[in-house]
Design a protein around this motif. Structure first.
Motif, PDB file in Angstrom:
ATOM      1  N   ALA A 152       0.823  -1.207   0.000  1.00 50.86           N
ATOM      2  CA  ALA A 152       0.000   0.000   0.000  1.00 50.86           C
ATOM      3  C   ALA A 152       0.856   1.257   0.000  1.00 50.86           C
ATOM      4  CB  ALA A 152      -0.925   0.002   1.220  1.00 50.86           C
ATOM      5  N   GLU A 153       2.132   1.121   0.376  1.00 55.50           N
ATOM      6  CA  GLU A 153       3.012   2.277   0.466  1.00 55.50           C
ATOM      7  C   GLU A 153       4.178   2.250  -0.510  1.00 55.50           C
ATOM      8  OE1 GLU A 153       4.202   3.193   4.419  1.00 55.50           O
ATOM      9  OE2 GLU A 153       2.125   3.374   5.102  1.00 55.50           O
ATOM     10  N   GLU A 154       4.542   1.075  -1.007  1.00 52.47           N
ATOM     11  CA  GLU A 154       5.705   0.955  -1.888  1.00 52.47           C
ATOM     12  C   GLU A 154       5.389   0.022  -3.040  1.00 52.47           C
ATOM     13  OE1 GLU A 154       9.564   0.293  -0.092  1.00 52.47           O
ATOM     14  OE2 GLU A 154       8.636   0.424   1.886  1.00 52.47           O
ATOM     15  N   PRO A 155       5.968   0.256  -4.227  1.00 53.01           N
ATOM     16  CA  PRO A 155       5.770  -0.688  -5.329  1.00 53.01           C
ATOM     17  C   PRO A 155       6.227  -2.087  -4.917  1.00 53.01           C
ATOM     18  CG  PRO A 155       6.869   1.306  -6.089  1.00 53.01           C
ATOM     19  CD  PRO A 155       6.840   1.372  -4.585  1.00 53.01           C
ATOM     20  N   THR A 156       5.393  -3.079  -5.223  1.00 60.03           N
ATOM     21  CA  THR A 156       5.648  -4.463  -4.812  1.00 60.03           C
ATOM     22  C   THR A 156       5.346  -5.385  -5.983  1.00 60.03           C
ATOM     23  OG1 THR A 156       4.994  -3.875  -2.556  1.00 60.03           O
ATOM     24  CG2 THR A 156       5.079  -6.216  -3.061  1.00 60.03           C
ATOM     25  N   ASN A 157       6.165  -6.387  -6.169  1.00 61.49           N
ATOM     26  CA  ASN A 157       5.978  -7.368  -7.225  1.00 61.49           C
ATOM     27  C   ASN A 157       4.602  -8.023  -7.084  1.00 61.49           C
ATOM     28  OD1 ASN A 157       6.081  -9.551  -8.983  1.00 61.49           O
ATOM     29  ND2 ASN A 157       7.825 -10.536  -7.977  1.00 61.49           N
ATOM     30  N   PRO A 158       3.715  -7.871  -8.077  1.00 66.65           N
ATOM     31  CA  PRO A 158       2.384  -8.478  -7.968  1.00 66.65           C
ATOM     32  C   PRO A 158       2.426  -9.998  -7.881  1.00 66.65           C
ATOM     33  CG  PRO A 158       2.703  -7.474 -10.133  1.00 66.65           C
ATOM     34  CD  PRO A 158       3.882  -7.085  -9.302  1.00 66.65           C
ATOM     35  N   GLN A 159       3.444 -10.624  -8.465  1.00 70.05           N
ATOM     36  CA  GLN A 159       3.556 -12.089  -8.372  1.00 70.05           C
ATOM     37  C   GLN A 159       3.896 -12.524  -6.945  1.00 70.05           C
ATOM     38  OE1 GLN A 159       2.570 -14.162 -10.635  1.00 70.05           O
ATOM     39  NE2 GLN A 159       2.205 -12.563 -12.154  1.00 70.05           N
ATOM     40  N   ALA A 160       4.634 -11.690  -6.234  1.00 64.98           N
ATOM     41  CA  ALA A 160       4.931 -11.997  -4.831  1.00 64.98           C
ATOM     42  C   ALA A 160       3.653 -11.996  -4.011  1.00 64.98           C
ATOM     43  CB  ALA A 160       5.934 -10.992  -4.274  1.00 64.98           C
ATOM     44  N   LEU A 161       2.786 -11.017  -4.262  1.00 65.46           N
ATOM     45  CA  LEU A 161       1.503 -10.946  -3.555  1.00 65.46           C
ATOM     46  C   LEU A 161       0.611 -12.131  -3.919  1.00 65.46           C
ATOM     47  CD1 LEU A 161       0.904  -7.122  -3.960  1.00 65.46           C
ATOM     48  CD2 LEU A 161       1.509  -8.315  -1.838  1.00 65.46           C
ATOM     49  N   ALA A 162       0.611 -12.508  -5.195  1.00 66.07           N
ATOM     50  CA  ALA A 162      -0.184 -13.666  -5.617  1.00 66.07           C
ATOM     51  C   ALA A 162       0.354 -14.943  -4.971  1.00 66.07           C
ATOM     52  CB  ALA A 162      -0.161 -13.787  -7.143  1.00 66.07           C
ATOM     53  N   TYR A 163       1.678 -15.075  -4.903  1.00 65.01           N
ATOM     54  CA  TYR A 163       2.278 -16.286  -4.331  1.00 65.01           C
ATOM     55  C   TYR A 163       1.865 -16.471  -2.870  1.00 65.01           C
ATOM     56  CZ  TYR A 163       5.518 -19.952  -3.109  1.00 65.01           C
ATOM     57  OH  TYR A 163       6.028 -21.152  -2.681  1.00 65.01           O
ATOM     58  N   ILE A 164       1.982 -15.423  -2.072  1.00 60.32           N
ATOM     59  CA  ILE A 164       1.676 -15.571  -0.643  1.00 60.32           C
ATOM     60  C   ILE A 164       0.189 -15.851  -0.449  1.00 60.32           C
ATOM     61  CG2 ILE A 164       1.291 -13.131  -0.067  1.00 60.32           C
ATOM     62  CD1 ILE A 164       3.465 -15.519   2.002  1.00 60.32           C
ATOM     63  N   ASN A 165      -0.648 -15.314  -1.320  1.00 59.81           N
ATOM     64  CA  ASN A 165      -2.081 -15.586  -1.233  1.00 59.81           C
ATOM     65  C   ASN A 165      -2.388 -17.041  -1.561  1.00 59.81           C
ATOM     66  OD1 ASN A 165      -4.932 -15.561  -2.842  1.00 59.81           O
ATOM     67  ND2 ASN A 165      -4.938 -14.185  -1.064  1.00 59.81           N
ATOM     68  N   ARG A 166      -1.781 -17.573  -2.612  1.00 56.65           N
ATOM     69  CA  ARG A 166      -2.020 -18.977  -2.986  1.00 56.65           C
ATOM     70  C   ARG A 166      -1.451 -19.928  -1.948  1.00 56.65           C
ATOM     71  NH1 ARG A 166      -3.440 -15.929  -5.929  1.00 56.65           N
ATOM     72  NH2 ARG A 166      -3.855 -16.017  -8.157  1.00 56.65           N
ATOM     73  N   LEU A 167      -0.348 -19.528  -1.314  1.00 61.09           N
ATOM     74  CA  LEU A 167       0.299 -20.431  -0.367  1.00 61.09           C
ATOM     75  C   LEU A 167      -0.624 -20.773   0.796  1.00 61.09           C
ATOM     76  CD1 LEU A 167       2.636 -22.093   0.610  1.00 61.09           C
ATOM     77  CD2 LEU A 167       3.676 -19.998   1.528  1.00 61.09           C
ATOM     78  N   SER A 168      -1.358 -19.801   1.308  1.00 62.99           N
ATOM     79  CA  SER A 168      -2.266 -20.128   2.410  1.00 62.99           C
ATOM     80  C   SER A 168      -3.365 -21.071   1.930  1.00 62.99           C
ATOM     81  CB  SER A 168      -2.847 -18.859   3.039  1.00 62.99           C
ATOM     82  OG  SER A 168      -3.541 -18.106   2.089  1.00 62.99           O
ATOM     83  N   ASP A 169      -3.808 -20.907   0.682  1.00 58.83           N
ATOM     84  CA  ASP A 169      -4.799 -21.837   0.128  1.00 58.83           C
ATOM     85  C   ASP A 169      -4.224 -23.248   0.028  1.00 58.83           C
ATOM     86  OD1 ASP A 169      -6.580 -19.707  -0.195  1.00 58.83           O
ATOM     87  OD2 ASP A 169      -5.967 -19.346  -2.268  1.00 58.83           O
ATOM     88  N   TYR A 170      -2.977 -23.344  -0.431  1.00 58.99           N
ATOM     89  CA  TYR A 170      -2.328 -24.648  -0.522  1.00 58.99           C
ATOM     90  C   TYR A 170      -2.268 -25.324   0.849  1.00 58.99           C
ATOM     91  CZ  TYR A 170       1.324 -28.174  -0.791  1.00 58.99           C
ATOM     92  OH  TYR A 170       2.019 -29.352  -0.669  1.00 58.99           O
ATOM     93  N   LEU A 171      -1.843 -24.579   1.861  1.00 57.12           N
ATOM     94  CA  LEU A 171      -1.706 -25.157   3.194  1.00 57.12           C
ATOM     95  C   LEU A 171      -3.056 -25.577   3.768  1.00 57.12           C
ATOM     96  CD1 LEU A 171       0.994 -22.710   4.567  1.00 57.12           C
ATOM     97  CD2 LEU A 171       1.345 -25.115   3.939  1.00 57.12           C
ATOM     98  N   PHE A 172      -4.103 -24.827   3.460  1.00 54.98           N
ATOM     99  CA  PHE A 172      -5.451 -25.195   3.896  1.00 54.98           C
ATOM    100  C   PHE A 172      -5.862 -26.528   3.274  1.00 54.98           C
ATOM    101  CE2 PHE A 172     -10.051 -25.250   3.162  1.00 54.98           C
ATOM    102  CZ  PHE A 172     -10.511 -25.147   4.468  1.00 54.98           C
ATOM    103  N   VAL A 173      -5.673 -26.645   1.964  1.00 57.21           N
ATOM    104  CA  VAL A 173      -6.067 -27.877   1.274  1.00 57.21           C
ATOM    105  C   VAL A 173      -5.198 -29.046   1.742  1.00 57.21           C
ATOM    106  CG1 VAL A 173      -6.295 -28.990  -0.976  1.00 57.21           C
ATOM    107  CG2 VAL A 173      -7.015 -26.623  -0.684  1.00 57.21           C
ATOM    108  N   LEU A 174      -3.895 -28.811   1.926  1.00 53.78           N
ATOM    109  CA  LEU A 174      -3.020 -29.876   2.417  1.00 53.78           C
ATOM    110  C   LEU A 174      -3.452 -30.322   3.816  1.00 53.78           C
ATOM    111  CD1 LEU A 174      -0.610 -31.740   2.147  1.00 53.78           C
ATOM    112  CD2 LEU A 174       0.859 -29.844   2.929  1.00 53.78           C
ATOM    113  N   ALA A 175      -3.847 -29.389   4.667  1.00 57.70           N
ATOM    114  CA  ALA A 175      -4.330 -29.766   6.000  1.00 57.70           C
ATOM    115  C   ALA A 175      -5.541 -30.693   5.889  1.00 57.70           C
ATOM    116  CB  ALA A 175      -4.684 -28.520   6.811  1.00 57.70           C
TER     117      ALA A 175
END
Length: 196
Positions: A152-175
């Protein structure tokens, strides 16, 4: 290749730390909070991985832990120094790229195919391995909050944001998979302990 001859450098004694581009910033800066949250989440994932005892899921989680180091390096390299969203990763600039996000999506779809659809929210528990993955998922969500605050304050790689979002989904499904493919999931019963 990283080579660490000395673990302490004393350069951070003034409360600052160095970034990949050579700049320094306060250790309490939003960027450092995001990097620290990713590091913490990776450590929690490592603890959760100890319950996997080898196999395909362990290999997936090891790959994810490596990607989390890539993510930390990405966050430690400000976009302003190396270009905008159309940057090209190089030997000197490590970025999360679309193929890393796509791999997570493929793994989520493959794991989810083994599961019956959810008809209720589930509690973070069940088997010990599943409970550990839920803790890791919650930690990853914390890292995502820190990263979106930074974005929200600095330019950030959009793929980095997508990765961290998908990772929580992966861990949920793996659980859920670790809960005997969802049969040991503990369902939320809304208001079950309320009295009149």
């Amino acid at each position: 290749m990283v080579k660490l001859n000395k673990i302490y450098t004393r350069t951070g004694d003034d409360g600052s730390t160095g970034l990949v581009d050579g700049s320094r910033l306060a250790k309490h800066a939003m960027r450092m909070a995001a990097i620290g949250a990713v590091d913490e989440a990776n450590s929690v994932i490592g603890l959760a991985a100890t319950s996997l005892q080898g196999g395909a899921y362990a290999a997936d989680v090891e790959r994810i832990q490596n990607d989390m180091f890539d993510l930390g390096a990405d966050l430690a390299t400000p976009l302003g120094e190396f270009g905008g969203e159309d940057f090209e990763p190089s030997e000197m600039v490590l970025r999360i790229v679309a193929s890393q996000v796509e791999w997570l999506e493929e793994r989520i779809d493959a794991l989810n195919a083994k599961l019956e659809p959810l008809t209720s929210f589930i509690l973070p528990g069940g088997t010990e391995a599943a409970a550990r993955m839920h803790i890791a998922r919650a930690s990853v969500r914390g890292a995502e909050r820190a990263m979106t605050a930074m974005a929200a304050e600095e330019p950030t790689n959009p793929q980095a944001l997508a990765y961290i979002n998908r990772l929580s989904d992966y861990l949920f499904v793996l659980a859920r998979v670790l809960n005997d493919n969802g049969t040991a999931d503990v369902k939320w019963v809304p208001g079950s302990s309320r009295t009149a």
